[in-house]
Design an enzyme around this catalytic site. Structure first.
Site, PDB file in Angstrom:
ATOM      1  N   HIS A 154      -0.478  -6.800   3.597  1.00 50.79           N
ATOM      2  CA  HIS A 154      -1.192  -5.524   3.575  1.00 50.79           C
ATOM      3  C   HIS A 154      -0.328  -4.435   2.958  1.00 50.79           C
ATOM      4  CE1 HIS A 154      -4.104  -7.510   6.121  1.00 50.79           C
ATOM      5  NE2 HIS A 154      -3.105  -7.901   6.882  1.00 50.79           N
TER       6      HIS A 154
ATOM      7  N   ARG B  43       8.771  -0.272   2.383  1.00 51.74           N
ATOM      8  CA  ARG B  43       8.242   0.451   1.230  1.00 51.74           C
ATOM      9  C   ARG B  43       6.934  -0.163   0.740  1.00 51.74           C
ATOM     10  NH1 ARG B  43      11.860   3.802  -1.341  1.00 51.74           N
ATOM     11  NH2 ARG B  43      14.042   3.639  -0.748  1.00 51.74           N
TER      12      ARG B  43
ATOM     13  N   ARG C 129      -4.996   3.602   9.962  1.00 51.34           N
ATOM     14  CA  ARG C 129      -3.731   3.035   9.505  1.00 51.34           C
ATOM     15  C   ARG C 129      -3.270   3.777   8.256  1.00 51.34           C
ATOM     16  NH1 ARG C 129      -2.789  -2.047  12.353  1.00 51.34           N
ATOM     17  NH2 ARG C 129      -0.769  -1.881  11.342  1.00 51.34           N
TER      18      ARG C 129
END
Length: 835
Positions: free
Chosen positions: A205, A695, A826
């Protein structure tokens, strides 16, 4: 449908369309002629890229028109740069394309407004077709640009200094800079490399939006473009065949639905991650080490040993259960064995190729002779009068279908050993394949490999013998590459991290204490939690009863630890605690590992994500490292055998969530300060610190040029070691091709080396003061809008494609951890909504 009228009030005639075609060609020719008269680096690049884009576009249009590729080269048809003759494309779309070509040749407001006007007159179906068509051509431009990046990198390595980039350096450049400008010796450089490790952790993700079916065809197209760069070496027939292959790839992509109809499962995501390793990194990693050895040779240094691990791979695919109810203990188990299955299959094929390479007849060293005796069941290997090893016993069962005769030649000793290795790998494949499908492991006459060092030892035995017997040059080819792969990929290709939210562990411990009548763990203060957890870690009695009544969520948490205990620690990397806030979060996971019977604990990595948690993380880690049990049980990570660092602590920093929480500027400065504080803390406690950077691809999620990003880390935060996520959206960008993957790994290796040996200076007090004020002011303003303005949520949903993004089948994970407003969304869909 009825065609909307032409802006002028008249429909276009064939003559008018022909006039537009002539204008397009005239403007294009004029632009190309102008470009040829320029000589700057950027102009030269633009000219090459422009020609490549048009070359690919022409082949694409010919393909959907049904024409042969050779039509472009022989001038059979001059319609190649238009949509004329393509009946499957509506006329309105063809007209828009013609106007877009005018804008490409002459990007004026007039031509742009003409495109805008044409779009306003189109119906939804035509707009959809146009969007797909232009998206396809933009993808062509991306592929051409990627191919050009590889071309430029190779040109620079061949000595063309005009293509030097500030965002990356070759190993030769780095060594030269360190020795000539920084006063380093070749011994210091080599010693630093021996102790260096960069672990790239693939995450699902945000999931790669493109389907794997599309990505595979695009990778094949990229390989064909690389081959086309060398077309001067091809015969006319080979050139025609190559163009036809490019057309086939282009048409295959065009005819494939680019949108997923079904949501991918976590196992689908794991398979995608493994496919990247199999298709690109499997070949790129040995090439990377050969490049390093060659650069060391140029400065007079010895090559690196084969067990050095400058690059290792981790993964969250199938292990990241934070907010994803579909990642269960049983699914993680299947993914682990799926990884072992794929790894063993790859090793089996490589050993099969080695069987043909090492057909050497001769006497090996004593260690290989002893191994043959062990394989055949003899105490000693008998030799004939000439000193040759005698023929093997008939009890030896081997898979020899690759050879012309059923029996191996008795003097071909390395083939005999390799056959045994391959048989064990075949048993490993059968076992992993069964377990990955939740079937029982089959009974086998040979033991499968279960530890990486077993396979490495068997191969190293042959490598040493070849060198000792005067055949060392044979050891330095395919066999050495295989040993490098074994030390890099292990028996699982990637080490799987387990990630879970901190509150899930709190709930599990709370259920235990409540069941035992000790009270509610959740309500205890931090000092009480730490003291109780420490006492239980010291205790030798079990804490959790075997028949422990609990709800399904708590049981799933416990099942994950049981699964790790059953499989063993080798296939796993770190246990990452998301939304970590305290020392007790870490100690709780260590206690749950102890209770599950995990012999070699996974290292526990707290992930600090919000601004407040980043500011508090130094105090949290100080309390943790002052804990006598915890500090005594720290250990070096298993990935790097040469470092010898004891003890070791890893901390993960969240870029996406901190930016969502406090805004981009405040996030960056808070991350910088947290790293500086953690570096000082590691010095205070005399431990080795490893920072794990979460990152993403976009700037808002910590993305940017890899080389410059590493060099910008605070002084002392990169101590030969770096761990960084490579998220689903950028995996193909950095590792989609072996050539790109090699370039990516070289950037990481050089940047980590430079940041270790020549770290940046600390910011001045004036700079700190200014950044502090900017950070606080920007954070206050950001939060006043995002979290305090009651109309923001409505604006966010109206101004961004947030709702549409949630409806796309991009990934297996829900977009929210729980129900709520912006705070529950999120960080990844939050960033995607704006970008």
């Amino acid at each position: 449908f009825t065609r909307p009228p032409h802006p002028s009030g008249q429909s276009k005639t064939g003559g008018q369309r022909g006039l537009i075609n002539k204008r397009v060609r005239r403007m294009t020719d004029k632009m190309v002629t102008a470009q040829r008269g320029k000589s700057s680096f950027a102009d030269r690049d633009y000219f090459i890229l422009s020609n490549d884009v048009k070359f690919l576009r022409n082949l694409f249009l010919q393909a959907i028109r049904g024409e042969e590729a050779e039509g472009t080269r022989r001038g059979k048809d001059r319609r190649e740069d238009t949509l004329e003759g393509i009946q499957s494309i509506p006329s309105e779309v063809r007209d828009l394309f013609k106007i877009s070509l005018l804008y490409e040749a002459e990007p004026t407001d007039k031509n742009f407004k003409a495109m805008h006007t044409r779009v306003l007159q189109m119906n939804a179906a035509d707009i959809k077709t146009s969007a797909r068509l232009f998206l396809e051509m933009l993808q062509h431009a991306n592929l051409v640009e990627r191919n050009h990046r590889v071309r430029r990198w190779r040109d620079y390595k061949r000595g063309d200094i005009s293509v030097k980039s500030s965002s990356s350096q070759t190993l030769q450049d780095t060594f030269k800079d360190l020795m000539q400008n920084k006063g380093m010796t070749k011994e210091q450089i080599r010693d630093a490399l021996l102790r260096q490790n960069t672990e790239l952790v693939f995450t699902a993700h945000p999931t790669q939006a493109a389907r794997r079916s599309i990505l595979t065809k695009q990778s094949e197209l990229s390989r064909l473009l690389e081959k086309h760069d060398c077309s001067s070496l091809l015969t006319p027939t080979q050139k025609t065949e190559l163009l036809t292959q490019i057309q086939a790839a282009l048409l295959g992509i065009w005819q494939t639905n680019p949108v997923r109809r079904h949501k991918p499962t976590p196992e689908d995501e794991a398979r995608y991650g493994l496919s990247v390793v199999e298709e690109t990194l499997w070949n790129a990693v040995p090439e990377h080490y050969r490049v390093i050895d060659d650069a060391l040779k140029q400065i007079g240094a010895a090559p690196l040993p084969m067990d050095v691990q400058l690059i290792t791979l981790g993964s969250w695919m199938g292990g990241d259960r934070d907010g994803n109810p579909y990642v269960t203990s049983s699914l993680t188990r299947r993914v682990v064995y799926l990884s072992q299955w794929r790894a063993a299959t790859l090793y089996w094929a490589e050993v099969g190729t080695l069987l043909w390479d090492l057909s050497i007849a001769g006497v090996p060293n004593a260690e290989v002779c002893e191994e043959i005796a062990r394989i055949y069941g003899h105490q000693n290997t008998k030799r004939d009068a000439t000193g040759q090893v005698m023929k093997k016993s008939s009890s030896m069962t081997a898979m020899n279908f690759d050879f012309y005769r059923p029996q191996l030649e008795s003097e071909e000793v390395y083939r005999q050993v390799l056959t045994h290795i391959r048989d064990r790998l075949a048993a490993t494949v059968r076992r992993a394949a069964a377990l990955s499908s939740d079937l029982p492991a089959p009974e086998d006459s040979l033991a499968p490999y279960t530890q990486t060092n077993e396979l490495a030892t068997d191969l190293l035995r042959i490598y040493k013998s070849l060198h000792e017997c005067g055949d060392g040059i044979l050891a330095e080819g395919r066999l050495k590459d295989l040993l490098v792969r074994v030390h890099t990929f292990g028996l699982s290709l990637t080490r799987l991290d387990i990630r879970q939210e901190s509150t899930r562990h709190t709930d599990a411990i709370d259920a235990v204490t409540s069941h035992l009548g000790l009270g509610s763990y959740r309500t205890w203060n931090e000092q009480t939690k730490v003291q109780w957890l420490t006492n239980e870690l010291h205790s030798k009695r079990p804490l959790i009863p075997k028949k422990f009544p609990c709800n399904q969520e708590v049981q799933e948490v416990l099942d994950v630890f049981k699964m790790i205990a059953e499989i063993g620690s080798e296939p796993f990397g770190a246990y990452v605690i998301s939304m970590a806030t305290s020392a007790s979060d870490v100690l709780a996971v260590r206690l749950l590992q102890k209770e599950a019977g995990i012999e070699e604990h996974l290292r526990v990595v707290p992930l600090f994500e919000t601004k407040a948690d980043l500011e508090n993380c130094p105090a949290c880690m100080d309390l943790l490292l002052n804990n006598s049990w915890y500090k005594a049980n720290l250990s070096s990570p298993p990935q790097v055998p040469n470092v010898g660092w004891q003890p070791h602590q890893e901390v993960m920093l969240g870029y996406s969530d901190s930016a969502k929480d406090a805004g981009r500027l405040a996030s960056v400065w808070c991350l910088h300060q947290a790293q500086e504080a953690l570096v000082e803390l590691s010095k205070k406690h005399q431990i080795k610190l490893n920072l794990f950077h979460g990152r993403g691809g976009s700037v808002g999620r910590g993305g940017g040029p890899q080389y410059l990003a590493t060099l910008s880390q605070p002084a002392g935060s990169v101590q030969g070691w770096m761990r960084v996520t490579v998220q689903g959206e950028v995996i193909d960008h950095y590792f989609g091709l072996s050539s790109i993957a090699s370039h990516t790994m070289e950037r990481y290796t050089t940047s980590v080396l430079m940041a270790t040996l020549d770290p940046p200076s600390s910011p001045s007090e004036d700079f700190r003061g200014l950044m502090g004020r900017l950070s606080e002011n920007s954070c206050d303003k950001y939060r006043s809008v995002v979290y305090e303005d009651p109309e923001f949520v409505e604006y966010f949903r109206a101004a961004t494609p947030d709702f549409e993004l949630k409806g796309l089948n991009l990934g297996s994970r829900p977009s929210k951890r729980k129900q709520g407003g912006i705070e529950s969304l999120r960080a990844i869909p939050w960033m995607f909504a704006w970008t």
